[in-house]
Motif scaffolding. Structure first.
Motif, PDB file in Angstrom:
ATOM      1  N   ARG A 243       0.748  -1.469  -0.075  1.00  0.00           N
ATOM      2  CA  ARG A 243       0.153  -0.027   0.111  1.00  0.00           C
ATOM      3  C   ARG A 243       0.727   1.244   0.039  1.00  0.00           C
ATOM      4  O   ARG A 243       0.274   2.515   0.200  1.00  0.00           O
ATOM      5  CB  ARG A 243      -0.943  -0.027   1.360  1.00  0.00           C
ATOM      6  N   GLN A 244       2.298   1.051  -0.375  1.00  0.00           N
ATOM      7  CA  GLN A 244       3.012   2.390  -0.272  1.00  0.00           C
ATOM      8  C   GLN A 244       3.267   2.700  -1.679  1.00  0.00           C
ATOM      9  O   GLN A 244       3.665   1.755  -2.491  1.00  0.00           O
ATOM     10  CB  GLN A 244       4.207   1.805   0.397  1.00  0.00           C
ATOM     11  N   ASN A 245       2.973   3.892  -2.072  1.00  0.00           N
ATOM     12  CA  ASN A 245       3.053   4.261  -3.389  1.00  0.00           C
ATOM     13  C   ASN A 245       4.804   4.510  -3.580  1.00  0.00           C
ATOM     14  O   ASN A 245       5.653   4.406  -2.624  1.00  0.00           O
ATOM     15  CB  ASN A 245       2.761   5.793  -3.564  1.00  0.00           C
ATOM     16  N   PRO A 246       5.391   4.880  -4.675  1.00  0.00           N
ATOM     17  CA  PRO A 246       6.787   4.680  -5.008  1.00  0.00           C
ATOM     18  C   PRO A 246       7.629   5.956  -4.133  1.00  0.00           C
ATOM     19  O   PRO A 246       8.726   5.544  -3.644  1.00  0.00           O
ATOM     20  CB  PRO A 246       6.990   5.051  -6.422  1.00  0.00           C
ATOM     21  N   GLU A 247       6.839   6.783  -3.859  1.00  0.00           N
ATOM     22  CA  GLU A 247       7.556   8.082  -3.139  1.00  0.00           C
ATOM     23  C   GLU A 247       7.569   7.569  -1.630  1.00  0.00           C
ATOM     24  O   GLU A 247       8.790   7.793  -1.041  1.00  0.00           O
ATOM     25  CB  GLU A 247       6.701   9.393  -3.190  1.00  0.00           C
ATOM     26  N   MET A 248       6.490   6.872  -1.034  1.00  0.00           N
ATOM     27  CA  MET A 248       6.515   6.317   0.356  1.00  0.00           C
ATOM     28  C   MET A 248       7.676   5.298   0.382  1.00  0.00           C
ATOM     29  O   MET A 248       8.295   5.132   1.401  1.00  0.00           O
ATOM     30  CB  MET A 248       5.221   6.168   0.594  1.00  0.00           C
ATOM     31  N   ARG A 249       7.564   4.679  -0.754  1.00  0.00           N
ATOM     32  CA  ARG A 249       8.713   3.331  -0.532  1.00  0.00           C
ATOM     33  C   ARG A 249      10.055   3.851  -0.651  1.00  0.00           C
ATOM     34  O   ARG A 249      10.831   3.145   0.169  1.00  0.00           O
ATOM     35  CB  ARG A 249       8.547   2.496  -1.643  1.00  0.00           C
ATOM     36  N   HIS A 250      10.446   5.068  -1.237  1.00  0.00           N
ATOM     37  CA  HIS A 250      11.722   5.599  -1.283  1.00  0.00           C
ATOM     38  C   HIS A 250      11.908   5.925   0.049  1.00  0.00           C
ATOM     39  O   HIS A 250      12.984   5.880   0.617  1.00  0.00           O
ATOM     40  CB  HIS A 250      11.688   6.602  -2.271  1.00  0.00           C
ATOM     41  N   VAL A 251      11.018   6.632   0.649  1.00  0.00           N
ATOM     42  CA  VAL A 251      11.322   7.222   2.208  1.00  0.00           C
ATOM     43  C   VAL A 251      11.458   6.024   3.176  1.00  0.00           C
ATOM     44  O   VAL A 251      12.396   6.003   3.937  1.00  0.00           O
ATOM     45  CB  VAL A 251      10.119   8.076   2.612  1.00  0.00           C
ATOM     46  N   MET A 252      10.525   5.016   2.846  1.00  0.00           N
ATOM     47  CA  MET A 252      10.690   4.046   3.823  1.00  0.00           C
ATOM     48  C   MET A 252      11.966   3.350   3.778  1.00  0.00           C
ATOM     49  O   MET A 252      12.828   2.809   4.935  1.00  0.00           O
ATOM     50  CB  MET A 252       9.429   3.071   3.834  1.00  0.00           C
ATOM     51  N   ASP A 253      12.419   3.054   2.625  1.00  0.00           N
ATOM     52  CA  ASP A 253      13.932   2.584   2.302  1.00  0.00           C
ATOM     53  C   ASP A 253      14.869   3.202   3.045  1.00  0.00           C
ATOM     54  O   ASP A 253      15.772   2.801   3.661  1.00  0.00           O
ATOM     55  CB  ASP A 253      14.162   2.496   0.797  1.00  0.00           C
ATOM     56  N   GLU A 254      14.788   4.616   2.873  1.00  0.00           N
ATOM     57  CA  GLU A 254      15.874   5.659   3.543  1.00  0.00           C
ATOM     58  C   GLU A 254      15.835   5.451   4.941  1.00  0.00           C
ATOM     59  O   GLU A 254      16.750   5.177   5.752  1.00  0.00           O
ATOM     60  CB  GLU A 254      15.568   6.992   3.127  1.00  0.00           C
ATOM     61  N   LEU A 255      14.571   5.275   5.677  1.00  0.00           N
ATOM     62  CA  LEU A 255      14.415   5.271   6.937  1.00  0.00           C
ATOM     63  C   LEU A 255      15.000   3.918   7.653  1.00  0.00           C
ATOM     64  O   LEU A 255      15.712   3.897   8.558  1.00  0.00           O
ATOM     65  CB  LEU A 255      12.959   5.370   7.312  1.00  0.00           C
ATOM     66  N   ASN A 256      14.619   3.106   6.844  1.00  0.00           N
ATOM     67  CA  ASN A 256      14.983   1.574   7.246  1.00  0.00           C
ATOM     68  C   ASN A 256      16.530   1.362   7.208  1.00  0.00           C
ATOM     69  O   ASN A 256      17.104   0.861   7.983  1.00  0.00           O
ATOM     70  CB  ASN A 256      14.277   0.428   6.457  1.00  0.00           C
ATOM     71  N   HIS A 257      17.003   1.933   6.230  1.00  0.00           N
ATOM     72  CA  HIS A 257      18.516   1.791   5.860  1.00  0.00           C
ATOM     73  C   HIS A 257      19.325   2.369   7.232  1.00  0.00           C
ATOM     74  O   HIS A 257      20.129   1.808   7.649  1.00  0.00           O
ATOM     75  CB  HIS A 257      19.001   2.538   4.731  1.00  0.00           C
ATOM     76  N   HIS A 258      18.809   3.557   7.513  1.00  0.00           N
ATOM     77  CA  HIS A 258      19.542   4.248   8.632  1.00  0.00           C
ATOM     78  C   HIS A 258      19.178   3.701   9.980  1.00  0.00           C
ATOM     79  O   HIS A 258      20.080   3.359  10.841  1.00  0.00           O
ATOM     80  CB  HIS A 258      19.218   5.787   8.676  1.00  0.00           C
ATOM     81  N   ALA A 259      17.953   3.312  10.152  1.00  0.00           N
ATOM     82  CA  ALA A 259      17.639   2.577  11.327  1.00  0.00           C
ATOM     83  C   ALA A 259      18.440   1.246  11.743  1.00  0.00           C
ATOM     84  O   ALA A 259      18.942   0.818  12.725  1.00  0.00           O
ATOM     85  CB  ALA A 259      16.009   2.153  11.466  1.00  0.00           C
ATOM     86  N   TYR A 260      18.538   0.510  10.469  1.00  0.00           N
ATOM     87  CA  TYR A 260      19.074  -0.936  10.612  1.00  0.00           C
ATOM     88  C   TYR A 260      20.579  -0.732  11.167  1.00  0.00           C
ATOM     89  O   TYR A 260      21.375  -1.377  11.789  1.00  0.00           O
ATOM     90  CB  TYR A 260      18.857  -1.603   9.168  1.00  0.00           C
ATOM     91  N   ALA A 261      21.181   0.149  10.253  1.00  0.00           N
ATOM     92  CA  ALA A 261      22.719   0.343  10.352  1.00  0.00           C
ATOM     93  C   ALA A 261      22.841   1.037  11.777  1.00  0.00           C
ATOM     94  O   ALA A 261      23.835   0.781  12.523  1.00  0.00           O
ATOM     95  CB  ALA A 261      23.210   1.282   9.517  1.00  0.00           C
ATOM     96  N   ALA A 262      21.979   1.816  12.241  1.00  0.00           N
ATOM     97  CA  ALA A 262      22.208   2.319  13.685  1.00  0.00           C
ATOM     98  C   ALA A 262      22.052   1.296  14.735  1.00  0.00           C
ATOM     99  O   ALA A 262      22.702   1.357  15.780  1.00  0.00           O
ATOM    100  CB  ALA A 262      21.147   3.599  13.683  1.00  0.00           C
ATOM    101  N   ASP A 263      21.064   0.387  14.430  1.00  0.00           N
ATOM    102  CA  ASP A 263      20.834  -0.708  15.515  1.00  0.00           C
ATOM    103  C   ASP A 263      21.918  -1.648  15.676  1.00  0.00           C
ATOM    104  O   ASP A 263      22.320  -2.060  16.488  1.00  0.00           O
ATOM    105  CB  ASP A 263      19.493  -1.485  15.042  1.00  0.00           C
ATOM    106  N   LEU A 264      22.334  -1.965  14.488  1.00  0.00           N
ATOM    107  CA  LEU A 264      23.710  -2.822  14.470  1.00  0.00           C
ATOM    108  C   LEU A 264      24.845  -2.296  15.232  1.00  0.00           C
ATOM    109  O   LEU A 264      25.718  -2.704  15.980  1.00  0.00           O
ATOM    110  CB  LEU A 264      23.786  -3.392  13.046  1.00  0.00           C
ATOM    111  N   ASP A 265      24.929  -0.904  14.912  1.00  0.00           N
ATOM    112  CA  ASP A 265      26.077  -0.178  15.418  1.00  0.00           C
ATOM    113  C   ASP A 265      26.060  -0.430  16.922  1.00  0.00           C
ATOM    114  O   ASP A 265      26.970  -0.497  17.237  1.00  0.00           O
ATOM    115  CB  ASP A 265      26.573   1.139  14.746  1.00  0.00           C
ATOM    116  N   LEU A 266      24.829   0.106  17.401  1.00  0.00           N
ATOM    117  CA  LEU A 266      24.713   0.444  18.614  1.00  0.00           C
ATOM    118  C   LEU A 266      24.884  -1.211  19.397  1.00  0.00           C
ATOM    119  O   LEU A 266      25.653  -1.233  20.642  1.00  0.00           O
ATOM    120  CB  LEU A 266      23.150   0.639  18.972  1.00  0.00           C
ATOM    121  N   PHE A 267      24.326  -2.187  18.973  1.00  0.00           N
ATOM    122  CA  PHE A 267      24.528  -3.536  19.430  1.00  0.00           C
ATOM    123  C   PHE A 267      25.692  -3.978  19.602  1.00  0.00           C
ATOM    124  O   PHE A 267      26.196  -4.295  20.574  1.00  0.00           O
ATOM    125  CB  PHE A 267      23.701  -4.377  18.504  1.00  0.00           C
TER     126      PHE A 267
END
Length: 253
Positions: free
Chosen positions: A122-146
Motif C-alpha cells: 500500500r506504499q506508493n513509489p515516493e513512500m517506498r523511497h522514504v521507507m527505504d531511507e528510514l529503514n537503511h539508517h535505522a538498521y545500520a544504527a541498530d547494528l552499530d549500537l548492538f
C-alpha cells in the motif's frame, strides 16, 4: 515495529524507538508521507534514540551528546513534535531545574505509542523511497549500537551477558506469519509495566524483530544453514530439535 494484520503479511520495519513504555491507546498507522519524511531524517532518528536510552533532555543536552549545535537540535525537536514523536515534559528534578531563571529550559521526551507502517503493497513509489531511507539508517544504527555496547561491556558486569541473539529459519504461511508477529508483540506488551512497578535493578532493553521470506530460487538447505544462538550459555538452538526456527528481537513503538 508492529504491523497491521490484514490481507498483506506484516512488514517488520523499524519504528521510532519510543515503545518502551506502556501505551493506553491502540495501534496507529503512520500513513502520512510528511510524518515519515520527518522521521527518516538521520539526525532525528539519533535524537529519538538518545531520548529513549537516556530519558528527557533539553536541546542543549542533545547537542552536546550528539555533536550538534543547539539551533539544529531545537529545529529537529520541533519537527518531531509536530508529528507527535516527541513532546515537552517537566524533565528531571534537581538543582539545575529549581534555580530561578528568566529563560525556561524546554525538556523533551520521546512519546510512546504503537505506531505501524503501511504494508509495502500500500506504499506508493515516493513512500517506498522514504521507507527505504528510514529503514537503511535505522538498521545500520541498530547494528552499530548492538556491537558497540557489547564491546564496551565492563569486565565483571553481569549485564555483559544481556545480549541474546538468534538466527534461524521457520516455514510459515502468510496468515501464520501475521499470527506469529502479533503473538510476539503481545509477548512484549505482557512484560511491560508502569515505572512505579518496575524493580530498581531493571534496565531498559532495546528489542528488534526482523524476518524476511527466502526467494523461491534459493534452496531450502542453504536458507537454513548455520543457525546460531549467542548470549545466554544455557540457550539452546531450536534448529537442533526442529528444522525451522526464526527469532529475533522486535520494537513495537
Amino acid at each position: 515495529m508492529p504491523q497491521e494484520p490484514g490481507a498483506e503479511p506484516p512488514e517488520p520495519q523499524h519504528a521510532p524507538p519510543t515503545a518502551l513504555s506502556p501505551t493506553s491507546s491502540g495501534p496507529a498507522e503512520l500513513g502520512d508521507l510528511a510524518a515519515l519524511k520527518a522521521l527518516a531524517q538521520p539526525r532525528r532518528q539519533r535524537i529519538l534514540e538518545h531520548l529513549t536510552l537516556h530519558g528527557p533532555a533539553t536541546s542543549a543536552t542533545l547537542a552536546r551528546a550528539l555533536g550538534l549545535n543547539t539551533g539544529s537540535t531545537s529545529y529537529h525537536l520541533r519537527e518531531l513534535a509536530r508529528y507527535g514523536f516527541v513532546e515537552e515534559t517537566d524533565g528531571e528534578e534537581g538543582p539545575a531545574r529549581s534555580s530561578p531563571s528568566q529563560h525556561r529550559e524546554r525538556w523533551w521526551r520521546a512519546v510512546p505509542g504503537d505506531r505501524r507502517f503501511p504494508p509495502r503493497s500500500r506504499q506508493n513509489p515516493e513512500m517506498r523511497h522514504v521507507m527505504d531511507e528510514l529503514n537503511h539508517h535505522a538498521y545500520a544504527a541498530d547494528l552499530d549500537l548492538f556491537e558497540r555496547l557489547q564491546r564496551e561491556s565492563a569486565e565483571g558486569d553481569p549485564w555483559a551477558d544481556a545480549f541474546p541473539y538468534s538466527r534461524g529459519t521457520i516455514p510459515l504461511t502468510l496468515p501464520e506469519l501475521r499470527e506469529f508477529f502479533e503473538e510476539y508483540i503481545a509477548l512484549l506488551n505482557r512484560y511491560k509495566r508502569p515505572e512505579s512497578e518496575t524493580p530498581t535493578d531493571a534496565r531498559t532493553l532495546l528489542t528488534r524483530f526482523l524476518a524476511f521470506p527466502v526467494p523461491p530460487s534459493l534452496p531450502a538447505a542453504a536458507a537454513a544453514a548455520a543457525p546460531t544462538v549467542d548470549g545466554d550459555p544455557e540457550c539452546r538452538d531450536p534448529a537442533a530439535h526442529r528444522p525451522a526456527h526464526n527469532r529475533r528481537e522486535a520494537d513495537p513503538s
